[in-house]
Design an enzyme around this catalytic site. Structure first.
Site, PDB file in Angstrom:
ATOM      1  N   CYS A  42       0.833  -1.210   0.000  1.00 58.14           N
ATOM      2  CA  CYS A  42       0.000   0.000   0.000  1.00 58.14           C
ATOM      3  C   CYS A  42       0.866   1.258   0.000  1.00 58.14           C
ATOM      4  O   CYS A  42       1.548   1.548   0.982  1.00 58.14           O
ATOM      5  CB  CYS A  42      -0.909  -0.051   1.230  1.00 58.14           C
ATOM      6  SG  CYS A  42      -1.770   1.485   1.601  1.00 58.14           S
ATOM      7  N   CYS A  51       0.077   3.772   2.731  1.00 59.47           N
ATOM      8  CA  CYS A  51       0.540   3.224   4.017  1.00 59.47           C
ATOM      9  C   CYS A  51       2.025   3.522   4.210  1.00 59.47           C
ATOM     10  O   CYS A  51       2.454   3.919   5.298  1.00 59.47           O
ATOM     11  CB  CYS A  51       0.327   1.710   4.078  1.00 59.47           C
ATOM     12  SG  CYS A  51      -1.390   1.174   3.974  1.00 59.47           S
TER      13      CYS A  51
END
Length: 125
Positions: A33, A36
Site C-alpha cells: 500500500c 501506508c
C-alpha cells in the site's frame, strides 16, 4: 519510542496494558500500500513525540483476523483505543499536524463520560 507489532496473540496485553488505562494508536497497513508507506514516517515521528502513548501497527496481510475484527475495508486506517474503548477509527493517511491534533483531541476526552455512554449503550441494546 518505536511502534509495537500488534497481532491477535498480543492484542489484549498491548491494548489493556498493566493497568487497563492504555492509550493505543493503531495503524492498519500493508506492505503493498503506497499511502501506508507514506504515512509510516508520520506515525513513527508521532510515536517519538508522544512517548507516553502506545503506537502499534497491524499488518493487515499477516493479521487478517484482527483486521476483520476491526472491519478494516481500506488502508491505511488509524484507530485509537483508550481505556479499552475504541474512540476513533478512520481510513486515510493523515498529515503530521492533523495526527497531532487528533492525539490532542483524544487526550482531552473525558473518559468517565465515554465509559458512561458505552455502559448506557450496552444497557439499551
Amino acid at each position: 519510542m518505536s511502534t509495537v507489532e500488534l497481532t491477535k496473540d498480543n492484542f489484549d496485553d498491548v491494548v489493556e496494558g498493566p493497568d487497563g488505562k492504555e492509550f493505543v494508536l493503531i495503524d492498519f497497513w500493508a506492505a503493498w500500500c503506497g499511502p501506508c508507506r507514506s504515512f509510516a514516517p508520520v506515525f513513527e515521528r508521532a510515536s517519538e513525540k508522544h512517548q507516553d502513548l502506545t503506537f502499534a501497527k497491524v499488518d493487515t496481510e499477516a493479521q487478517q483476523e484482527l483486521a476483520a475484527a476491526f472491519e478494516i475495508r481500506s488502508i491505511p486506517t488509524l484507530a485509537i483505543i483508550r481505556e479499552g474503548v475504541l474512540v476513533f477509527a478512520q481510513p486515510g493517511a493523515l498529515p503530521e499536524q492533523a495526527l497531532d491534533d487528533l492525539i490532542s483531541q483524544a487526550r482531552a476526552l473525558d473518559m468517565t463520560e465515554v465509559h458512561a455512554k458505552v455502559a448506557a449503550q450496552k444497557a439499551a441494546g
